[in-house]
Design a protein around this motif. Structure first.
Motif, PDB file in Angstrom:
ATOM      1  N   SER A  93       0.111  14.930 -19.992  1.00  0.00           N
ATOM      2  CA  SER A  93      -1.173  14.286 -19.683  1.00  0.00           C
ATOM      3  C   SER A  93      -0.999  12.813 -19.347  1.00  0.00           C
ATOM      4  O   SER A  93      -1.769  12.246 -18.554  1.00  0.00           O
ATOM      5  N   LEU A  94       0.023  12.153 -19.928  1.00  0.00           N
ATOM      6  CA  LEU A  94       0.256  10.736 -19.662  1.00  0.00           C
ATOM      7  C   LEU A  94       0.551  10.505 -18.188  1.00  0.00           C
ATOM      8  O   LEU A  94       0.005   9.588 -17.552  1.00  0.00           O
ATOM      9  N   PHE A  95       1.404  11.329 -17.622  1.00  0.00           N
ATOM     10  CA  PHE A  95       1.788  11.164 -16.218  1.00  0.00           C
ATOM     11  C   PHE A  95       0.642  11.521 -15.277  1.00  0.00           C
ATOM     12  O   PHE A  95       0.453  10.883 -14.238  1.00  0.00           O
ATOM     13  N   LEU A  96      -0.119  12.515 -15.646  1.00  0.00           N
ATOM     14  CA  LEU A  96      -1.247  12.927 -14.816  1.00  0.00           C
ATOM     15  C   LEU A  96      -2.286  11.810 -14.718  1.00  0.00           C
ATOM     16  O   LEU A  96      -2.716  11.427 -13.618  1.00  0.00           O
ATOM     17  N   VAL A  97      -2.677  11.271 -15.848  1.00  0.00           N
ATOM     18  CA  VAL A  97      -3.707  10.221 -15.872  1.00  0.00           C
ATOM     19  C   VAL A  97      -3.228   8.966 -15.146  1.00  0.00           C
ATOM     20  O   VAL A  97      -3.942   8.403 -14.303  1.00  0.00           O
ATOM     21  N   CYS A  98      -2.014   8.512 -15.444  1.00  0.00           N
ATOM     22  CA  CYS A  98      -1.514   7.284 -14.838  1.00  0.00           C
ATOM     23  C   CYS A  98      -1.292   7.435 -13.333  1.00  0.00           C
ATOM     24  O   CYS A  98      -1.518   6.493 -12.562  1.00  0.00           O
ATOM     25  N   GLY A  99      -0.882   8.605 -12.887  1.00  0.00           N
ATOM     26  CA  GLY A  99      -0.707   8.833 -11.458  1.00  0.00           C
ATOM     27  C   GLY A  99      -2.020   8.747 -10.702  1.00  0.00           C
ATOM     28  O   GLY A  99      -2.093   8.152  -9.616  1.00  0.00           O
ATOM     29  N   VAL A 100      -3.069   9.326 -11.248  1.00  0.00           N
ATOM     30  CA  VAL A 100      -4.388   9.276 -10.603  1.00  0.00           C
ATOM     31  C   VAL A 100      -4.899   7.836 -10.526  1.00  0.00           C
ATOM     32  O   VAL A 100      -5.445   7.403  -9.500  1.00  0.00           O
ATOM     33  N   VAL A 101      -4.711   7.070 -11.609  1.00  0.00           N
ATOM     34  CA  VAL A 101      -5.138   5.664 -11.612  1.00  0.00           C
ATOM     35  C   VAL A 101      -4.412   4.884 -10.516  1.00  0.00           C
ATOM     36  O   VAL A 101      -5.012   4.082  -9.786  1.00  0.00           O
ATOM     37  N   GLY A 102      -3.114   5.114 -10.350  1.00  0.00           N
ATOM     38  CA  GLY A 102      -2.356   4.416  -9.321  1.00  0.00           C
ATOM     39  C   GLY A 102      -2.810   4.755  -7.917  1.00  0.00           C
ATOM     40  O   GLY A 102      -2.900   3.874  -7.043  1.00  0.00           O
ATOM     41  N   LEU A 103      -3.103   6.017  -7.645  1.00  0.00           N
ATOM     42  CA  LEU A 103      -3.587   6.406  -6.318  1.00  0.00           C
ATOM     43  C   LEU A 103      -4.920   5.734  -6.003  1.00  0.00           C
ATOM     44  O   LEU A 103      -5.156   5.306  -4.859  1.00  0.00           O
ATOM     45  N   ALA A 104      -5.767   5.599  -7.006  1.00  0.00           N
ATOM     46  CA  ALA A 104      -7.048   4.903  -6.801  1.00  0.00           C
ATOM     47  C   ALA A 104      -6.814   3.429  -6.473  1.00  0.00           C
ATOM     48  O   ALA A 104      -7.472   2.860  -5.590  1.00  0.00           O
ATOM     49  N   PHE A 105      -5.836   2.803  -7.162  1.00  0.00           N
ATOM     50  CA  PHE A 105      -5.558   1.391  -6.885  1.00  0.00           C
ATOM     51  C   PHE A 105      -5.005   1.190  -5.476  1.00  0.00           C
ATOM     52  O   PHE A 105      -5.278   0.161  -4.836  1.00  0.00           O
TER      53      PHE A 105
ATOM     54  N   ALA B 170       0.832  -1.209   0.000  1.00  0.00           N
ATOM     55  CA  ALA B 170       0.000   0.000   0.000  1.00  0.00           C
ATOM     56  C   ALA B 170       0.864   1.256   0.000  1.00  0.00           C
ATOM     57  O   ALA B 170       0.610   2.207  -0.755  1.00  0.00           O
ATOM     58  N   LEU B 171       1.898   1.289   0.850  1.00  0.00           N
ATOM     59  CA  LEU B 171       2.799   2.438   0.877  1.00  0.00           C
ATOM     60  C   LEU B 171       3.522   2.591  -0.459  1.00  0.00           C
ATOM     61  O   LEU B 171       3.684   3.702  -0.979  1.00  0.00           O
ATOM     62  N   SER B 172       3.969   1.469  -1.019  1.00  0.00           N
ATOM     63  CA  SER B 172       4.691   1.501  -2.283  1.00  0.00           C
ATOM     64  C   SER B 172       3.828   2.083  -3.399  1.00  0.00           C
ATOM     65  O   SER B 172       4.232   3.015  -4.104  1.00  0.00           O
ATOM     66  N   VAL B 173       2.612   1.550  -3.552  1.00  0.00           N
ATOM     67  CA  VAL B 173       1.725   2.024  -4.628  1.00  0.00           C
ATOM     68  C   VAL B 173       1.382   3.499  -4.449  1.00  0.00           C
ATOM     69  O   VAL B 173       1.402   4.286  -5.411  1.00  0.00           O
ATOM     70  N   GLY B 174       1.069   3.889  -3.225  1.00  0.00           N
ATOM     71  CA  GLY B 174       0.692   5.275  -2.977  1.00  0.00           C
ATOM     72  C   GLY B 174       1.792   6.254  -3.344  1.00  0.00           C
ATOM     73  O   GLY B 174       1.553   7.266  -4.032  1.00  0.00           O
ATOM     74  N   PHE B 175       3.022   5.963  -2.909  1.00  0.00           N
ATOM     75  CA  PHE B 175       4.116   6.885  -3.186  1.00  0.00           C
ATOM     76  C   PHE B 175       4.537   6.870  -4.652  1.00  0.00           C
ATOM     77  O   PHE B 175       4.818   7.920  -5.243  1.00  0.00           O
ATOM     78  N   TRP B 176       4.583   5.669  -5.278  1.00  0.00           N
ATOM     79  CA  TRP B 176       5.034   5.675  -6.673  1.00  0.00           C
ATOM     80  C   TRP B 176       4.009   6.390  -7.567  1.00  0.00           C
ATOM     81  O   TRP B 176       4.384   7.041  -8.544  1.00  0.00           O
ATOM     82  N   SER B 177       2.721   6.282  -7.226  1.00  0.00           N
ATOM     83  CA  SER B 177       1.702   6.958  -8.032  1.00  0.00           C
ATOM     84  C   SER B 177       1.785   8.475  -7.872  1.00  0.00           C
ATOM     85  O   SER B 177       1.592   9.224  -8.845  1.00  0.00           O
ATOM     86  N   LEU B 178       2.079   8.925  -6.653  1.00  0.00           N
ATOM     87  CA  LEU B 178       2.254  10.354  -6.427  1.00  0.00           C
ATOM     88  C   LEU B 178       3.440  10.881  -7.231  1.00  0.00           C
ATOM     89  O   LEU B 178       3.349  11.935  -7.888  1.00  0.00           O
ATOM     90  N   PHE B 179       4.558  10.150  -7.218  1.00  0.00           N
ATOM     91  CA  PHE B 179       5.734  10.596  -7.962  1.00  0.00           C
ATOM     92  C   PHE B 179       5.480  10.580  -9.475  1.00  0.00           C
ATOM     93  O   PHE B 179       5.989  11.437 -10.210  1.00  0.00           O
ATOM     94  N   THR B 180       4.687   9.613  -9.932  1.00  0.00           N
ATOM     95  CA  THR B 180       4.318   9.588 -11.355  1.00  0.00           C
ATOM     96  C   THR B 180       3.538  10.833 -11.732  1.00  0.00           C
ATOM     97  O   THR B 180       3.820  11.492 -12.743  1.00  0.00           O
ATOM     98  N   LEU B 181       2.558  11.155 -10.928  1.00  0.00           N
ATOM     99  CA  LEU B 181       1.736  12.333 -11.193  1.00  0.00           C
ATOM    100  C   LEU B 181       2.599  13.599 -11.252  1.00  0.00           C
ATOM    101  O   LEU B 181       2.400  14.467 -12.112  1.00  0.00           O
ATOM    102  N   LEU B 182       3.592  13.697 -10.369  1.00  0.00           N
ATOM    103  CA  LEU B 182       4.435  14.892 -10.313  1.00  0.00           C
ATOM    104  C   LEU B 182       5.322  15.051 -11.547  1.00  0.00           C
ATOM    105  O   LEU B 182       5.817  16.150 -11.817  1.00  0.00           O
ATOM    106  N   HIS B 183       5.524  13.966 -12.308  1.00  0.00           N
ATOM    107  CA  HIS B 183       6.255  14.078 -13.576  1.00  0.00           C
ATOM    108  C   HIS B 183       5.598  15.105 -14.511  1.00  0.00           C
ATOM    109  O   HIS B 183       6.265  15.703 -15.355  1.00  0.00           O
TER     110      HIS B 183
END
Length: 430
Positions: A173-185, A87-100
């Protein structure tokens, strides 16, 4: 006694397949977030004024921190358990993706690639732990194949949509969309994942099936305090070195497809973005089929009485040998011929992606996280070396000719490692 009688008379529940679905989805999100840089690269390099050699460093940066974090991440996993760590791993990696999506130059881009590597590090050791915990040995290659397919399936079926996003809304837009999807997961994971003994839908028959097949259904979600000396003890075993070298070699083919492949099609083969989106689907579909075929073949041989040595190693060796045919793409001109050769090579790399099954089979009891961490450290050294070498080759020669030769040669080295170094597939006893 009554529980044993119940286990013998009732049909096993199938809760383990729900947990498999979770890690397969997690792997899909994981690889989507780390590899969309490859899709963004042709546009991003122009916007940020990055040349091929520097882009090789950017591609590689993720793996610097990812590889360095494997052993600490594995030890953290063994200490704090799968549910919390993932859970910690997914949450942080998705946040960093979004920040790209907000980067303004090379420095911020490199910083986020390093942060992403740290955050994603526990994912595959955790996947291996879930398989070893929830599945009997006779189902582990299949289970490993199913979650490993997540490495490929996201780009296989989402590439047209991702390239459409790129063409219409730009690379951010690629990083924004994928980051949001990861945070939801991440929210789905923490709500749904449980250990076998804690899962409301697991019956006694399924627990008995898992335990009889060498699963760890009765084990604790958390382990002993962190002990760094265990890593050195594991590295005294030749089969640990053998699977690590083999995975490094096989991962080099994967890394090419996840990083330089779209650029190869755009610059070497002069394809437009939408055409790349169509053609890029085919090798990833082939790799997805290769993963599932390799897992099915391995488990089928095991059920038919073949030894673990044959059932586990033969699909990997065959896949690595066939993956070396990627070199043949240097000698054809037609786009469809190139994609066919690359699809065959990627199918074969998918077959060879069963190394995680061996981790589940040989890891000492209570040390799946650490064993998986060491294995993934070696595997992802390819993520450091391969993008850098390809970047230097392309910058120096202006061509991918020697880059494909490099990737194919490593596949042959990987096959030799499994043939001559791994030896018997059995659990290590420290």
């Amino acid at each position: 006694m009554q529980q044993m009688d119940t286990a013998m008379t009732q049909a096993p529940s199938r809760a383990r397949f729900g947990m498999l679905g979770l890690i397969a989805t997690g792997t899909l999100v994981n690889y989507l977030d780390r590899t969309i840089l490859g899709i963004a690269a042709p546009s991003l390099t122009k916007d940020l004024a990055i040349d091929a050699a520097v882009m090789g460093v950017v591609f590689s940066a993720f793996s610097w921190s990812y590889a360095a974090s494997q052993i600490p991440g594995g030890l953290f996993l063994d200490r704090f358990g799968t549910r919390v760590t993932y859970a910690l791993s997914v949450g942080f990696w998705s946040l960093f993706t979004l920040l790209h999506a907000l980067v303004g130059g090379l420095t911020s881009l490199l910083g986020l690639r390093l942060a992403l590597g740290i955050a994603e590090a526990p994912c595959f050791p955790a996947n291996s732990r879930v398989v070893a915990t929830w599945f009997p040995q006779s189902e582990r290659a299949f289970a490993t194949g199913v979650y490993t397919v997540g490495e490929y399936i996201g780009l296989a079926f989402l590439s047209p949509a991702l390239f459409w996003l790129l063409a219409h809304y730009g690379w951010r837009s690629l990083f924004l969309v994928c980051g949001v999807v990861g945070l939801a997961f991440a929210l789905v994971w923490i709500a749904r994942y449980r250990e076998p003994g804690e899962h409301a839908r697991v019956n006694a028959a399924e627990l008995a099936l898992i335990k009889a097949g060498g699963g760890l259904a009765g084990g604790s979600a958390k382990g002993a305090p962190i002990d760094w000396s265990k890593a050195g003890q594991l590295l005294r075993y030749r089969r640990m070195w053998g699977i690590c070298i083999g995975q490094f070699a096989g991962n080099s083919t994967l890394v090419f497809f996840l990083t330089w492949f779209p650029t190869y099609l755009a610059t070497e083969r002069h394809m437009a973005f939408l055409k790349i989106g169509f053609y890029a689907v085919l090798p990833f579909i082939a790799a997805s089929i290769g993963v599932l075929f390799g897992g099915w073949w391995s488990d089928t041989m095991l059920r038919r009485g073949k030894s673990a040595n044959v059932a586990r190693k033969l699909p990997i060796i065959t896949g690595l040998l066939l993956a070396s045919t990627i070199i043949a793409a240097n000698f054809v001109e037609l786009d469809m011929a190139v994609i066919t050769i690359l699809s065959v090579a990627f199918f074969a790399q998918g077959m060879a992606a069963l190394g995680w099954t061996l981790v589940s089979d040989i890891a000492p009891a209570g040390m799946l996280g650490l064993t998986g961490g060491i294995f993934n450290l070696a595997a992802n050294l390819a993520g450091i070396v391969t993008p850098l070498v390809i970047g230097v080759i392309v910058a120096t020669t202006g061509s991918f000719f020697y880059a494909l030769a490099f990737v194919g040669g490593l596949a042959l080295i990987g096959a030799a490692s499994y043939i001559f170094l791994v030896g018997d597939v059995r659990r290590i006893a420290l």
